[in-house]
Design an enzyme around this catalytic site. Structure first.
Site, PDB file in Angstrom:
ATOM      1  CD  GLU A  72      26.599  38.547  98.936  1.00  0.00           C
ATOM      2  OE1 GLU A  72      27.530  39.210  98.447  1.00  0.00           O
ATOM      3  OE2 GLU A  72      25.793  37.884  98.249  1.00  0.00           O
ATOM      4  CE  LYS A 105      32.191  37.501  96.339  1.00  0.00           C
ATOM      5  NZ  LYS A 105      30.977  38.130  95.799  1.00  0.00           N
ATOM      6  CB  CYS A 152      27.795  36.008  96.106  1.00  0.00           C
ATOM      7  SG  CYS A 152      26.627  36.457  94.792  1.00  0.00           S
TER       8      CYS A 152
END
Length: 551
Positions: A310, A370, A420
């Protein structure tokens, strides 16, 4: 006595937090089943049993709510205390304020469980079976509420402590269903302990020791006792649960295997965004390591995948030197493998996304944005800009992507990214499984846990990823900045893991899977509503069964 219960509940809540991933290296005793970084299901079950005993001894529903809130406060603070590191060490917030922020978050989330404890108090004199069912239903509703309302923060759900002991159940009921069973068995056994040697009204009188029938509250409780008898060995030796899961019928089949290289840059979080330190290093190191990884894959003679973590490059694409892109993409074009990289995408005027970009050798580009953003870290909730202003965290206002984005297709596999803590939300990952022919065959998580230092957050996140792999029976590969960079197979087993807080590459072979687990089927279409509906139905039945009894 009130003080004694308060201390016991604070201790029990903290023990439940430890059960999610045992954090102590010096106290890791393999003979007792204590392994650093691993879950401890027996501790979780015992801790929750203490809570049930405390609620049953409460003189009023208000006191039951207070006791449950204390337990949940200690448990939640102990589960995500490492948020302090991100706010204080890297966010620049004063220590007392950062500690208060963690405490206030835990205190608010504990209110869900306080409400569950207050309602459960009604059934404190019911049979063990009714107590087991009502407590499990209420606990599940509290867990789901914490994990979904106000964006949701389900970190530390008790089901993660049972990733091994209940591995065979994960493809059926998911983490919340596993937690419900653990709660039912804790409540049922606590009730049986309290009512031993007594004969509550409507129970058969035996004139001495309570019979098995009276202890169980009737024939309908025998399944509960049988479950506990079967489960106790798994609590003590959780590896047996994984052994059983490996021998259970599989819902998925192989789609072949391919080599994967996961890069871990270990860029210090306090240097990551510095224009003369962290950024130049990341640009150089990841470009070089990607080229070396592609060289190894080319030498192996089989198409593969290289994954960078990330925000591996903490710049927007247009802010990066075109010569860097020319060299980076040119090496991919000359290879026979694909590359995925975590990077922010967008512009400062229109906003940006926390994204994964991917390229095949033809330079066909893939993009994933995301969907589930982190409050205070990636977006600012209404009325809380003052809180963000007290910290010094860059890139804090992302735009969300859409739910159920298509995977990246390459080398006969479909790679489904998540970024994440998105892997906390199994029902959201399952949304990509709505169309059977387009489901991911391999899950790819890119993370930067560097925000939380060398803490138990790394180990907890590994257990979370293992449970997602079990729920969906898909391998999960994880490329992170500081750890845990690892490959996990479709049965939740860690195939290989790169040492945390070190720099390098992890080479492994991953087997893709196709097919749908029961969890993937129902969660893909209805989310968590089936669990909510079942919990509500159980509560209604328990209420009806005891509606004539005095509270």
């Amino acid at each position: 006595m009130r003080g004694a219960w308060s201390l016991a509940l604070l201790l029990a809540g903290f023990v439940q937090a430890l059960a999610l991933a045992w954090p102590f290296q010096t106290l890791a005793l393999a003979g007792l089943g204590l392994h650093a970084g691993e879950p401890m299901p027996l501790l979780q079950w015992l801790a929750l049993g203490v809570l049930v005993l405390a609620i049953s001894h409460a003189p009023s529903w208000r006191r039951a709510a207070w006791r449950t809130w204390l337990f949940a406060l200690a448990w939640l603070c102990g589960s995500f205390w490492w948020l302090f590191v991100s706010m204080n060490t890297y966010g620049g917030m004063a220590g007392p304020l950062a500690a208060a922020a963690v405490g206030l978050l835990a205190a608010f989330l504990a209110l869900y469980y306080a409400a569950a404890g207050a309602l459960f108090w009604r059934w404190r004199h019911a049979t063990p079976l009714v107590q087991a069912l009502s407590f499990a239903a209420l606990w599940t509703l509290a867990e789901v509420a914490r994990g979904t309302l106000l964006t949701g923060f389900p970190w530390g759900a008790i089901g993660y402590a049972h990733v091994d002991s209940m591995a065979a159940l994960a493809p059926w009921v998911g983490v919340y269903g596993m937690g419900a069973l653990a709660a039912a068995l804790a409540a049922g056994m606590a009730a049986a302990w309290l009512q031993r040697g007594t004969a509550p009204r409507n129970w058969p009188q035996t004139g001495g020791l309570v019979s098995a029938r009276s202890l169980s509250g009737g024939r309908l409780a025998w399944p509960l006792l049988l479950l506990l008898a079967l489960w106790l060995p798994l609590l003590v030796w959780p590896a047996m649960g994984n052994w059983l899961a490996q021998r259970a019928p599989l819902w998925t089949s192989s789609t072949g295997s391919l080599p994967v290289v996961l890069l871990q840059g270990n860029v210090a979080q306090d240097r990551k965004f510095e224009p003369h330190v962290g950024i130049p290093f990341a640009l150089q190191w990841y470009k070089e390591q990607t080229a070396l990884a592609l060289d190894r894959l080319d030498a192996a003679g089989q198409p593969g995948l290289v994954v960078l973590p990330e925000t591996a490059i903490p710049l927007l694409p247009q802010e990066i030197d075109p010569l860097w892109w020319e060299a980076f993409l040119g090496r991919i074009e000359r290879s026979q493998s694909a590359v995925m990289i975590g990077i922010p995408v967008g512009d400062w005027r229109e906003g940006y996304t926390n994204s994964v970009l991917g390229w095949t050798p033809t330079l066909q580009q893939y993009r994933y944005d995301k969907y589930h953003l982190v409050p205070f870290g990636e977006f600012v909730p209404p009325f809380f800009q003052w809180f963000i202003d007290m910290m010094q965290i860059p890139l804090g206002a992302y735009r969300p992507g859409t739910l159920g984005q298509a995977p990246m297709e390459w080398a006969g596999q479909r790679f489904g990214p998540n970024i994440c803590y998105e892997d906390l939300f199994g029902e959201e990952l399952a949304a990509a499984f709505r169309i059977p022919g387009l489901t991911p065959t391999v899950l790819v998580n890119v993370s930067n846990i560097g925000w939380f230092g060398d803490t138990v957050a790394i180990d907890q996140h590994r257990q979370i990823a293992r449970l997602r792999a079990l729920e969906l029976q898909r391998p999960m590969v994880r490329a992170t900045n500081t750890g845990s960079t690892a490959g996990i197979d479709h049965l939740g087993r860690v195939l290989a893991e790169f040492p945390r807080l070190t720099r390098g590459a992890l080479d492994l072979r991953v087997e893709g899977r196709t097919g749908l687990t029961p969890f993937a089927r129902w969660a893909a279409h209805w989310g968590l509503w089936p669990l909510v509906g079942l919990a509500a139905l159980v509560l209604a039945l328990c209420w009806r069964r005891t509606s004539g009894a005095k509270p």
